[in-house]
Write a protein that holds these residues in place. Structure first.
Motif, PDB file in Angstrom:
ATOM      1  N   LYS A  10       0.830  -1.194   0.000  1.00 47.92           N
ATOM      2  CA  LYS A  10       0.000   0.000   0.000  1.00 47.92           C
ATOM      3  C   LYS A  10       0.871   1.253   0.000  1.00 47.92           C
ATOM      4  O   LYS A  10       2.035   1.219   0.370  1.00 47.92           O
ATOM      5  N   GLY A  11       0.281   2.385  -0.408  1.00 48.22           N
ATOM      6  CA  GLY A  11       0.952   3.671  -0.252  1.00 48.22           C
ATOM      7  C   GLY A  11       1.806   4.093  -1.424  1.00 48.22           C
ATOM      8  O   GLY A  11       1.552   3.763  -2.578  1.00 48.22           O
ATOM      9  N   ARG A  12       2.870   4.819  -1.097  1.00 48.16           N
ATOM     10  CA  ARG A  12       3.696   5.475  -2.116  1.00 48.16           C
ATOM     11  C   ARG A  12       4.310   4.495  -3.100  1.00 48.16           C
ATOM     12  O   ARG A  12       4.387   4.774  -4.304  1.00 48.16           O
ATOM     13  N   ILE A  13       4.756   3.344  -2.626  1.00 46.06           N
ATOM     14  CA  ILE A  13       5.423   2.386  -3.516  1.00 46.06           C
ATOM     15  C   ILE A  13       4.450   1.878  -4.572  1.00 46.06           C
ATOM     16  O   ILE A  13       4.825   1.648  -5.729  1.00 46.06           O
ATOM     17  N   LEU A  32      -7.836  -0.842  -7.658  1.00 43.37           N
ATOM     18  CA  LEU A  32      -6.629  -1.045  -6.854  1.00 43.37           C
ATOM     19  C   LEU A  32      -6.142   0.258  -6.237  1.00 43.37           C
ATOM     20  O   LEU A  32      -5.584   0.267  -5.149  1.00 43.37           O
ATOM     21  N   PHE A  33      -6.377   1.373  -6.948  1.00 40.64           N
ATOM     22  CA  PHE A  33      -5.843   2.664  -6.505  1.00 40.64           C
ATOM     23  C   PHE A  33      -6.885   3.516  -5.792  1.00 40.64           C
ATOM     24  O   PHE A  33      -6.641   4.677  -5.493  1.00 40.64           O
ATOM     25  N   SER A  37     -11.571   1.878  -1.187  1.00 40.59           N
ATOM     26  CA  SER A  37     -12.019   0.512  -1.449  1.00 40.59           C
ATOM     27  C   SER A  37     -11.511  -0.426  -0.358  1.00 40.59           C
ATOM     28  O   SER A  37     -10.356  -0.352   0.053  1.00 40.59           O
ATOM     29  N   ARG A  38     -12.382  -1.310   0.099  1.00 38.53           N
ATOM     30  CA  ARG A  38     -11.986  -2.295   1.108  1.00 38.53           C
ATOM     31  C   ARG A  38     -11.589  -3.627   0.476  1.00 38.53           C
ATOM     32  O   ARG A  38     -11.237  -4.568   1.176  1.00 38.53           O
ATOM     33  N   ALA A  39     -11.655  -3.690  -0.843  1.00 34.98           N
ATOM     34  CA  ALA A  39     -11.225  -4.909  -1.535  1.00 34.98           C
ATOM     35  C   ALA A  39      -9.721  -5.083  -1.371  1.00 34.98           C
ATOM     36  O   ALA A  39      -8.975  -4.103  -1.256  1.00 34.98           O
ATOM     37  N   LEU A  40      -9.271  -6.318  -1.378  1.00 35.56           N
ATOM     38  CA  LEU A  40      -7.849  -6.616  -1.196  1.00 35.56           C
ATOM     39  C   LEU A  40      -7.252  -7.362  -2.383  1.00 35.56           C
ATOM     40  O   LEU A  40      -6.035  -7.409  -2.528  1.00 35.56           O
ATOM     41  N   ARG A  41      -8.115  -7.942  -3.217  1.00 37.57           N
ATOM     42  CA  ARG A  41      -7.650  -8.659  -4.406  1.00 37.57           C
ATOM     43  C   ARG A  41      -8.289  -8.042  -5.638  1.00 37.57           C
ATOM     44  O   ARG A  41      -9.486  -7.729  -5.631  1.00 37.57           O
ATOM     45  N   PHE A  42      -7.483  -7.889  -6.695  1.00 37.22           N
ATOM     46  CA  PHE A  42      -7.947  -7.151  -7.861  1.00 37.22           C
ATOM     47  C   PHE A  42      -7.559  -7.880  -9.140  1.00 37.22           C
ATOM     48  O   PHE A  42      -6.501  -8.517  -9.226  1.00 37.22           O
ATOM     49  N   ARG A  53      -3.321  -6.250  -2.507  1.00 39.30           N
ATOM     50  CA  ARG A  53      -2.785  -5.017  -1.905  1.00 39.30           C
ATOM     51  C   ARG A  53      -2.709  -5.216  -0.399  1.00 39.30           C
ATOM     52  O   ARG A  53      -3.726  -5.343   0.276  1.00 39.30           O
ATOM     53  N   VAL A  54      -1.477  -5.264   0.141  1.00 38.95           N
ATOM     54  CA  VAL A  54      -1.275  -5.553   1.560  1.00 38.95           C
ATOM     55  C   VAL A  54      -0.211  -4.615   2.133  1.00 38.95           C
ATOM     56  O   VAL A  54       0.420  -3.855   1.403  1.00 38.95           O
ATOM     57  N   ARG A  55       0.000  -4.685   3.430  1.00 37.67           N
ATOM     58  CA  ARG A  55       1.063  -3.899   4.053  1.00 37.67           C
ATOM     59  C   ARG A  55       2.424  -4.390   3.564  1.00 37.67           C
ATOM     60  O   ARG A  55       2.597  -5.567   3.260  1.00 37.67           O
ATOM     61  N   SER A  56       3.394  -3.480   3.525  1.00 37.70           N
ATOM     62  CA  SER A  56       4.693  -3.836   2.959  1.00 37.70           C
ATOM     63  C   SER A  56       5.327  -5.031   3.664  1.00 37.70           C
ATOM     64  O   SER A  56       5.912  -5.912   3.021  1.00 37.70           O
ATOM     65  N   PHE A  57       5.224  -5.086   4.993  1.00 44.74           N
ATOM     66  CA  PHE A  57       5.818  -6.209   5.719  1.00 44.74           C
ATOM     67  C   PHE A  57       5.143  -7.523   5.328  1.00 44.74           C
ATOM     68  O   PHE A  57       5.774  -8.580   5.344  1.00 44.74           O
TER      69      PHE A  57
END
Length: 215
Positions: A10-13, A32-33, A37-42, A53-57
């Motif tokens: 998520k975020g800048r990257i 995706l952008f 949106s609360r969706a996580l798969r696109f 789309r998940v947290r970087s870690f």
């Protein structure tokens, strides 16, 4: 048809990675952008490829355990977790920043201390860094608002990502040492790289994109 999953942070990257994805032939759906949106798969333009789309870690974890086959993540995360299941064949050159030690302005340098308390979400890298100086680091794990730790007496120092240094300055902190220069890498699951030809083809596509950019 075996589905190939790409894990993106998520975020800048995510925004910086979009042009590279498109040039490599992957066009994610617009949702995706959408930050609301609360969706996580696109879906993407390819029926055999989807994006999460998940947290970087968490990118590293999803790819290491094979839930996703490819991901984009900073080498800070790779160094923190050191998953043997991951292969990082391409430095994408995006998301440039640094992992640094910071402390309140005017804090005396660490000289004779044998023990320090540090607030960070990078306990492994932090302990390694200070151990190299003969110092034992007690890490207080935080996932955000790191700059508050010295201000509220939780820990006198922090280890966190620094880009411009503006956030540190606004909170009365200064950068003391750089632990690691950070860029985002294309990562793949080693088993998937050997068994799914499309994974290797996508790695080659990203290499070609970067080659054209450098030409």
């Amino acid at each position: 048809m075996q589905q190939l999953v790409i894990a993106l942070p998520k975020g800048r990257i995510l925004k910086e990675a979009l042009p590279l994805l498109r040039e490599a032939g992957i066009h994610p759906e617009a949702a995706l952008f959408d930050e609301d949106s609360r969706a996580l798969r696109f879906a993407t333009n390819r029926p055999d490829v989807s994006v999460i789309r998940v947290r970087s870690f968490d990118v590293a974890t999803f790819v290491a355990f094979g839930a996703a086959q490819i991901g984009i993540v900073g080498n800070d995360v790779l160094a923190e977790f050191d998953y043997s299941e991951l292969y990082s064949p391409v430095d994408l050159g995006i998301g440039r920043c640094r992992l640094s030690v910071a402390e309140p302005l005017g804090t005396p340098p660490i000289t004779s201390e044998s023990h320090v308390r540090v607030a960070t979400k990078y306990p492994h890298l932090t302990k390694l860094h200070f151990a190299g100086q003969g110092i034992q680091a007690e890490c207080v794990k935080l996932n955000g608002a790191m700059e508050l730790a010295p201000l509220l007496g939780l820990a006198p120092r922090i280890v966190d990502l620094v880009s411009t240094g503006k956030t540190l300055k606004e909170n009365g902190l200064v950068e003391r040492e750089v632990i690691l220069e950070v860029t985002s890498r294309l990562i793949v699951n080693r088993a998937a790289f050997k068994t799914m030809p499309e994974v290797a083809r996508l790695v080659d596509a990203f290499r070609a994109v970067l080659g054209r950019a450098a030409a």
